[in-house]
Design a protein around this motif. Structure first.
Motif, PDB file in Angstrom:
ATOM      1  N   ILE A   1      16.686 -68.085   3.462  1.00  0.00           N
ATOM      2  CA  ILE A   1      16.499 -67.361   1.438  1.00  0.00           C
ATOM      3  C   ILE A   1      15.035 -68.018   1.476  1.00  0.00           C
ATOM      4  CG2 ILE A   1      17.794 -68.147  -0.190  1.00  0.00           C
ATOM      5  CD1 ILE A   1      20.261 -68.634   1.221  1.00  0.00           C
ATOM      6  N   GLU A   2      14.615 -66.470   1.381  1.00  0.00           N
ATOM      7  CA  GLU A   2      13.677 -67.020   1.224  1.00  0.00           C
ATOM      8  C   GLU A   2      12.991 -67.328   0.005  1.00  0.00           C
ATOM      9  OE1 GLU A   2      10.653 -63.702   2.108  1.00  0.00           O
ATOM     10  OE2 GLU A   2      11.787 -63.552   3.906  1.00  0.00           O
ATOM     11  N   ALA A   3      12.206 -67.694  -0.467  1.00  0.00           N
ATOM     12  CA  ALA A   3      11.673 -68.431  -1.766  1.00  0.00           C
ATOM     13  C   ALA A   3      10.670 -68.353  -2.195  1.00  0.00           C
ATOM     14  CB  ALA A   3      12.157 -69.866  -1.695  1.00  0.00           C
ATOM     15  N   HIS A   4      10.181 -68.121  -3.745  1.00  0.00           N
ATOM     16  CA  HIS A   4       9.302 -68.650  -4.006  1.00  0.00           C
ATOM     17  C   HIS A   4       8.418 -69.389  -3.844  1.00  0.00           C
ATOM     18  CE1 HIS A   4       5.097 -68.152  -6.433  1.00  0.00           C
ATOM     19  NE2 HIS A   4       5.150 -68.786  -7.810  1.00  0.00           N
ATOM     20  N   ALA A   5       9.009 -70.726  -4.001  1.00  0.00           N
ATOM     21  CA  ALA A   5       8.965 -72.219  -4.058  1.00  0.00           C
ATOM     22  C   ALA A   5      10.348 -72.785  -3.613  1.00  0.00           C
ATOM     23  CB  ALA A   5       7.537 -72.145  -4.996  1.00  0.00           C
ATOM     24  N   VAL A   6      10.143 -74.060  -2.810  1.00  0.00           N
ATOM     25  CA  VAL A   6      11.009 -74.715  -2.559  1.00  0.00           C
ATOM     26  C   VAL A   6       9.827 -76.013  -2.811  1.00  0.00           C
ATOM     27  CG1 VAL A   6      11.984 -76.219  -0.125  1.00  0.00           C
ATOM     28  CG2 VAL A   6      11.731 -73.466  -0.763  1.00  0.00           C
ATOM     29  N   ILE A   7      10.785 -76.828  -4.013  1.00  0.00           N
ATOM     30  CA  ILE A   7      10.832 -78.153  -4.434  1.00  0.00           C
ATOM     31  C   ILE A   7      11.178 -79.331  -3.385  1.00  0.00           C
ATOM     32  CG2 ILE A   7       9.578 -79.368  -6.600  1.00  0.00           C
ATOM     33  CD1 ILE A   7       9.033 -76.371  -7.225  1.00  0.00           C
ATOM     34  N   ALA A   8      11.193 -80.346  -3.004  1.00  0.00           N
ATOM     35  CA  ALA A   8      11.821 -81.338  -2.721  1.00  0.00           C
ATOM     36  C   ALA A   8      10.928 -82.830  -3.096  1.00  0.00           C
ATOM     37  CB  ALA A   8      11.870 -81.361  -1.213  1.00  0.00           C
ATOM     38  N   SER A   9      10.319 -82.685  -3.623  1.00  0.00           N
ATOM     39  CA  SER A   9       9.391 -84.069  -4.206  1.00  0.00           C
ATOM     40  C   SER A   9       8.382 -82.974  -4.795  1.00  0.00           C
ATOM     41  CB  SER A   9       8.608 -84.687  -3.073  1.00  0.00           C
ATOM     42  OG  SER A   9       7.458 -83.160  -2.207  1.00  0.00           O
ATOM     43  N   ARG A  10       7.482 -84.626  -5.637  1.00  0.00           N
ATOM     44  CA  ARG A  10       6.752 -83.664  -6.273  1.00  0.00           C
ATOM     45  C   ARG A  10       5.319 -83.273  -6.502  1.00  0.00           C
ATOM     46  NH1 ARG A  10       5.923 -89.104  -7.908  1.00  0.00           N
ATOM     47  NH2 ARG A  10       2.999 -88.658  -7.040  1.00  0.00           N
ATOM     48  N   ALA A  11       4.933 -83.770  -4.649  1.00  0.00           N
ATOM     49  CA  ALA A  11       3.787 -82.860  -3.991  1.00  0.00           C
ATOM     50  C   ALA A  11       4.331 -81.543  -4.021  1.00  0.00           C
ATOM     51  CB  ALA A  11       3.335 -83.373  -2.660  1.00  0.00           C
ATOM     52  N   ASP A  12       5.384 -81.024  -4.113  1.00  0.00           N
ATOM     53  CA  ASP A  12       5.318 -80.027  -3.762  1.00  0.00           C
ATOM     54  C   ASP A  12       5.430 -78.736  -5.419  1.00  0.00           C
ATOM     55  OD1 ASP A  12       6.268 -80.482  -1.045  1.00  0.00           O
ATOM     56  OD2 ASP A  12       8.244 -80.544  -1.475  1.00  0.00           O
TER      57      ASP A  12
ATOM     58  N   GLY B   1       5.673 -72.430   4.022  1.00  0.00           N
ATOM     59  CA  GLY B   1       6.113 -73.649   4.864  1.00  0.00           C
ATOM     60  C   GLY B   1       7.023 -74.765   4.972  1.00  0.00           C
ATOM     61  N   LYS B   2       7.419 -75.144   3.243  1.00  0.00           N
ATOM     62  CA  LYS B   2       8.080 -75.923   3.075  1.00  0.00           C
ATOM     63  C   LYS B   2       9.672 -75.076   2.934  1.00  0.00           C
ATOM     64  CE  LYS B   2       5.074 -78.115   1.108  1.00  0.00           C
ATOM     65  NZ  LYS B   2       4.096 -79.817   1.125  1.00  0.00           N
ATOM     66  N   THR B   3      10.703 -76.423   3.397  1.00  0.00           N
ATOM     67  CA  THR B   3      11.787 -75.639   3.946  1.00  0.00           C
ATOM     68  C   THR B   3      12.988 -77.184   3.490  1.00  0.00           C
ATOM     69  OG1 THR B   3      12.066 -76.673   6.580  1.00  0.00           O
ATOM     70  CG2 THR B   3      11.100 -75.083   6.036  1.00  0.00           C
ATOM     71  N   LEU B   4      13.897 -76.639   2.928  1.00  0.00           N
ATOM     72  CA  LEU B   4      14.918 -76.878   3.031  1.00  0.00           C
ATOM     73  C   LEU B   4      16.416 -76.711   4.177  1.00  0.00           C
ATOM     74  CD1 LEU B   4      15.031 -77.919  -0.725  1.00  0.00           C
ATOM     75  CD2 LEU B   4      15.562 -79.629   0.370  1.00  0.00           C
TER      76      LEU B   4
ATOM     77  N   ALA C   1      28.049 -72.964   8.647  1.00  0.00           N
ATOM     78  CA  ALA C   1      26.265 -72.074   8.305  1.00  0.00           C
ATOM     79  C   ALA C   1      25.734 -72.726   8.141  1.00  0.00           C
ATOM     80  CB  ALA C   1      26.591 -71.613   6.941  1.00  0.00           C
ATOM     81  N   ASN C   2      24.341 -72.462   9.573  1.00  0.00           N
ATOM     82  CA  ASN C   2      23.223 -73.293   9.621  1.00  0.00           C
ATOM     83  C   ASN C   2      22.188 -72.306   8.431  1.00  0.00           C
ATOM     84  OD1 ASN C   2      24.258 -74.681  11.360  1.00  0.00           O
ATOM     85  ND2 ASN C   2      23.773 -72.904  12.584  1.00  0.00           N
ATOM     86  N   VAL C   3      21.849 -73.036   7.200  1.00  0.00           N
ATOM     87  CA  VAL C   3      21.426 -72.407   5.760  1.00  0.00           C
ATOM     88  C   VAL C   3      20.166 -72.912   5.831  1.00  0.00           C
ATOM     89  CG1 VAL C   3      21.202 -72.031   3.573  1.00  0.00           C
ATOM     90  CG2 VAL C   3      23.819 -72.396   4.849  1.00  0.00           C
ATOM     91  N   THR C   4      18.435 -72.011   5.766  1.00  0.00           N
ATOM     92  CA  THR C   4      16.731 -72.459   5.677  1.00  0.00           C
ATOM     93  C   THR C   4      16.859 -71.826   4.229  1.00  0.00           C
ATOM     94  OG1 THR C   4      16.918 -72.876   8.008  1.00  0.00           O
ATOM     95  CG2 THR C   4      14.830 -72.457   6.909  1.00  0.00           C
ATOM     96  N   PHE C   5      16.112 -72.437   3.898  1.00  0.00           N
ATOM     97  CA  PHE C   5      15.600 -72.268   2.410  1.00  0.00           C
ATOM     98  C   PHE C   5      13.898 -72.140   3.037  1.00  0.00           C
ATOM     99  CE2 PHE C   5      19.156 -73.991   0.682  1.00  0.00           C
ATOM    100  CZ  PHE C   5      19.256 -72.424  -0.680  1.00  0.00           C
ATOM    101  N   VAL C   6      13.576 -71.472   2.909  1.00  0.00           N
ATOM    102  CA  VAL C   6      11.823 -71.254   3.226  1.00  0.00           C
ATOM    103  C   VAL C   6      10.580 -69.940   2.412  1.00  0.00           C
ATOM    104  CG1 VAL C   6      11.810 -68.583   4.733  1.00  0.00           C
ATOM    105  CG2 VAL C   6      10.469 -71.036   5.482  1.00  0.00           C
TER     106      VAL C   6
ATOM    107  N   LEU D   1       8.695 -67.480   8.555  1.00  0.00           N
ATOM    108  CA  LEU D   1       9.996 -67.213   7.864  1.00  0.00           C
ATOM    109  C   LEU D   1      10.685 -67.024   8.827  1.00  0.00           C
ATOM    110  CD1 LEU D   1       7.253 -64.598   5.919  1.00  0.00           C
ATOM    111  CD2 LEU D   1       8.765 -66.646   5.143  1.00  0.00           C
ATOM    112  N   GLY D   2      10.451 -66.855  10.259  1.00  0.00           N
ATOM    113  CA  GLY D   2      11.435 -66.656  11.495  1.00  0.00           C
ATOM    114  C   GLY D   2      11.211 -64.608  12.325  1.00  0.00           C
TER     115      GLY D   2
END
Length: 395
Positions: free
Chosen positions: A273-284, A138-141, A129-134, A388-389
């Motif tokens: 998968i749409e998120a309220h917030a994607v946090i990958a670093s402190r600034a996110d 525009g922040k993504t994982l 599966a190709n999975v994108t959290f957004v 969002l695609g």
């Protein structure tokens, strides 16, 4: 008369259905006294694992909402191969059933366990599966060629935080999932207890807060209560430890979302998968979820590190600490241990309440530590179709 009152107070089937639907389990099949919770579950060897995990989560939900009815997990094979949930005062049984939907278009899922089930279903059908959290900014994982989803029996040793780990031949993506209304990052009695004790002692000496002795005791020791909650700015190291643990940065991240079916879009092996917030670093970290230490009353707490029965130490969100308007009556302490003055609200504001700009003052000016820059307006959300695609749905 008592029997009549008990009959009136008995848990009803509609009560159970309402709680299940509110929690996101909206696809129900009711037959007599059996409520089947229909979810998409992967085929193959992991089918029973996912069903059992979802059943455990539903049991926790029932215990929280109907403790007097004593919900319990019955392993009676006549209910299903993994058993079901029964109640002491009601003939209703709750079962978990597979929808059998393994098509190219998924109708969506409701929580993280079902999310993992959806992803595993896609893997079972397509091999990966190709999975994108957004999120709207525009922040993504992203992880491509995901071939495995680990959700049950996760390793929490060494301060690991991941709820779900997505795996591909090239890498692992550990994910921690927080609901929108989650108020805590960390139960921090051990992590921050010793430092919190020093701050409480100093505030009591300076007469900034009172530590009141209650009539209650715990394990033979007196229980205390603070006259006000205490909110403390964390250091950068403390923030990173409380939010990301040892495994989420830089390899993974945090997804903030209370999942509803519309947050999931599947087209073939591609899942967004749409998120309220994607946090990958402190600034996110969004402003609402900036981390602060919170010292609050909890009569059942007895932290050895803190040494004051009745006081709990938490890594909480900023809005939990000072309130959504920033008006909560608490003691603010910076990361160096200094008590902070509250910023003055704009004179134009009615009732002396803080507006959004005043809350920014508290977050950005008063609390100068990690995460404050995440609240800058340059991080305006992006909701265009390219991000969002697809065209963004109304919520």
């Amino acid at each position: 008369m008592r029997d009549l009152i008990n009959l009136i107070e008995t848990l009803s089937k509609p009560d159970i259905e309402a709680v299940l639907k509110k929690a996101g389990y909206k696809d129900l099949k009711v037959t007599g006294n059996k409520i089947g919770v229909l979810v998409q579950i992967p085929d193959g060897e992991k089918k029973e694992l996912f069903r059992a995990e979802i059943l455990k989560q539903i049991l926790i939900l029932m215990k929280q909402n109907f403790p007097k009815s004593k919900p319990n997990l019955s392993m009676d094979a006549r209910l299903s191969s993994i058993g079901g949930i029964e109640f002491a005062d009601n003939p209703v049984k709750i079962l978990v059933k597979d929808t059998g939907n393994q098509g190219d278009q998924s109708a969506g899922v409701a929580n993280e366990i079902q999310m993992a089930g959806l992803l595993q279903s896609v893997i079972d059908r397509y091999g990966s599966a190709n999975v994108t959290f957004v999120d709207p900014r525009g922040k993504t994982l992203v992880i491509n060629d995901c071939t495995a989803v680990d959700v049950a029996g996760r390793d929490t040793g060494g301060r690991k935080k991941a709820d779900v780990v997505l795996r591909s031949p090239e890498r692992n993506l550990p994910i921690s999932i927080k609901k929108l209304n989650a108020e805590a990052w960390e139960s921090a009695d051990n992590l921050f207890g010793k430092k919190a004790r020093g701050i409480i002692d100093q505030l009591v000496r300076d007469k900034q807060v009172k530590l009141n002795k209650l009539e209650k005791t715990r394990n033979g020791l007196p229980v205390f209560a603070l006259s006000k909650e205490i909110v403390i700015e964390p250091t950068e190291e403390e923030t990173m430890s409380a939010i990301f643990g040892s495994d989420l940065n830089p390899k993974g991240g945090i997804i903030i979302q209370t999942f509803e079916p519309e947050h999931f879009v599947q087209t073939g092996q591609d899942v967004t998968i749409e998120a309220h917030a994607v946090i990958a670093s402190r600034a996110d970290i969004p402003e609402s979820h900036l981390m602060v230490w919170l010292l609050r009353n909890d009569p059942g707490r007895n932290s050895t590190a803190l040494g004051i029965p009745g006081i709990r130490v938490m890594g909480a969100t900023l809005t939990r600490g000072i309130g959504k308007k920033g008006t909560k009556d608490v003691i603010l302490v910076d990361k160096d241990g200094n008590v902070l003055e509250r910023g003055q609200p704009d004179q134009a504001e009615p009732n002396g309440e803080l507006d959004t700009d005043d809350l920014d003052d508290v977050a950005d000016k008063r609390l100068t530590g990690p995460g404050a820059k995440a609240a800058r307006k340059k991080n305006e959300p992006k909701t265009d179709a390219g991000t969002l695609g697809r065209e963004r749905r109304s919520r």
